[in-house]
Design an enzyme around this catalytic site. Sequence first.
Site, mmCIF file in Angstrom:
data_model
loop_
_atom_site.group_PDB
_atom_site.id
_atom_site.type_symbol
_atom_site.label_atom_id
_atom_site.label_comp_id
_atom_site.label_asym_id
_atom_site.label_seq_id
_atom_site.Cartn_x
_atom_site.Cartn_y
_atom_site.Cartn_z
ATOM 1 C CD GLU A 188 -2.785 -1.457 2.347
ATOM 2 O OE1 GLU A 188 -2.811 -0.600 3.230
ATOM 3 O OE2 GLU A 188 -3.470 -2.510 2.408
ATOM 4 C CD GLU A 305 -3.683 -6.313 3.221
ATOM 5 O OE1 GLU A 305 -4.572 -5.628 3.751
ATOM 6 O OE2 GLU A 305 -2.477 -6.124 3.430
#
Length: 384
Positions: A188, A305
């Site tokens: 991320e 994810e």
Amino acid sequence: MCRLYYFIMSLLLNFFISCSEPNQNILVDKLATNKTVALFNNLKSISASKVLFGHQETTAYGIGWVNEGGKNRSDVKSVCGDFPAIYGWDLGDIGQEKNLDGVPFNQIKVLIRDAYDRGGVNTISFHQNNPVSGGHSWDTTRAVPHLLPGGSNHVDYTKRLNLVAEFLKDLKADDGSFIPVIFRPYHEHNGDWFWWGKGPSNEEDFITLWQFTVNYLKNKKNVHNLLYAFSPDRSRIKDAANPREYLYGYPGDDYVDIIGVDNYFDVGSHWNKKPLKEQSVSFINSLEVVVKLAEQRGKIAALTETGLDKLHIDGWWSDVILAGINANETTRRIAYLSVWRNANTEHFFVPYPEHKSVDDFIKFYSHPITIFESELPDMYKLND
Ligand code: BMA
């Protein structure tokens, strides 16, 4: 004309021969162990038609229980009778006794080995503390330039990587070989919430940090059981269909084995103000983009994810997640998807016994496209 024709034909022929050569190591790590190469090849071939299901820290704890050693338990297993195919772990707080979510590192090693022994696949993320401030991963004190060679915290950073290497080299199978792991160190990174993210770090320094980390682990510490996964976050990509945005901070084909995306945003996140129907279009776009980016580079695509915290949308497993991955020929080619952890009744991503989404989860589990642990082929065998 004729010579040009033969020249082009021979180029094409060489290309097809090299593609079909068995067990070629096209990984980041040219010294990757056979089992690591096998894991990559098997993930790639299985991704042509199936999607592996994963869950974070699934055998470490669940709703109402904590594993204190002994027999493995998992909320996934309790509700559908099978373990997930992918097991997520985290090295945040390495150097202490327990990781940032309270799981002892020694226990993580045992559970990784148990998963491997059953034929499962392990992936490790790293919610790493801010090495400059000592705060957690979400402490955005400027750090990245200080970790690079010549930086004030460089030596400390290498000491931390030594701990990581030690952990990874402790993962040994019965036959003495190293257990392969999908390592996902700086996830991320296009978001601004981690110290390694966009804003707290610039792109160039981030790339240098990634490359340094990979080179250090494989060349200095001789860690050869890793596939390296790259995973930007969808919420900070303006146009889900624009591949360029996914490549912010991409360290290069020589440094990445798996191109993923973390996508909670398009599957019912409260941050996304668009109706779920519109989110679903972007969800499909995001899967299509990672599959294409990965395939163009000979890599593996993954939904590294995803999930819906507290599973508050009825039919989420069938209507949102399964509908997305099974939308078309391209989306079906992601290798795996992994959902986050079952911490407590206020923070969980898979149903536990008696939760209202159990039946829907079983539909997801029973669908021919999804693979759980007992359906896996031998992921560590080199096929020729
Ligand atoms: C977040 C939450 C936190 C946890 C962190 C690292 O998404 O689950 O509770 O500490 O991940 O696992």
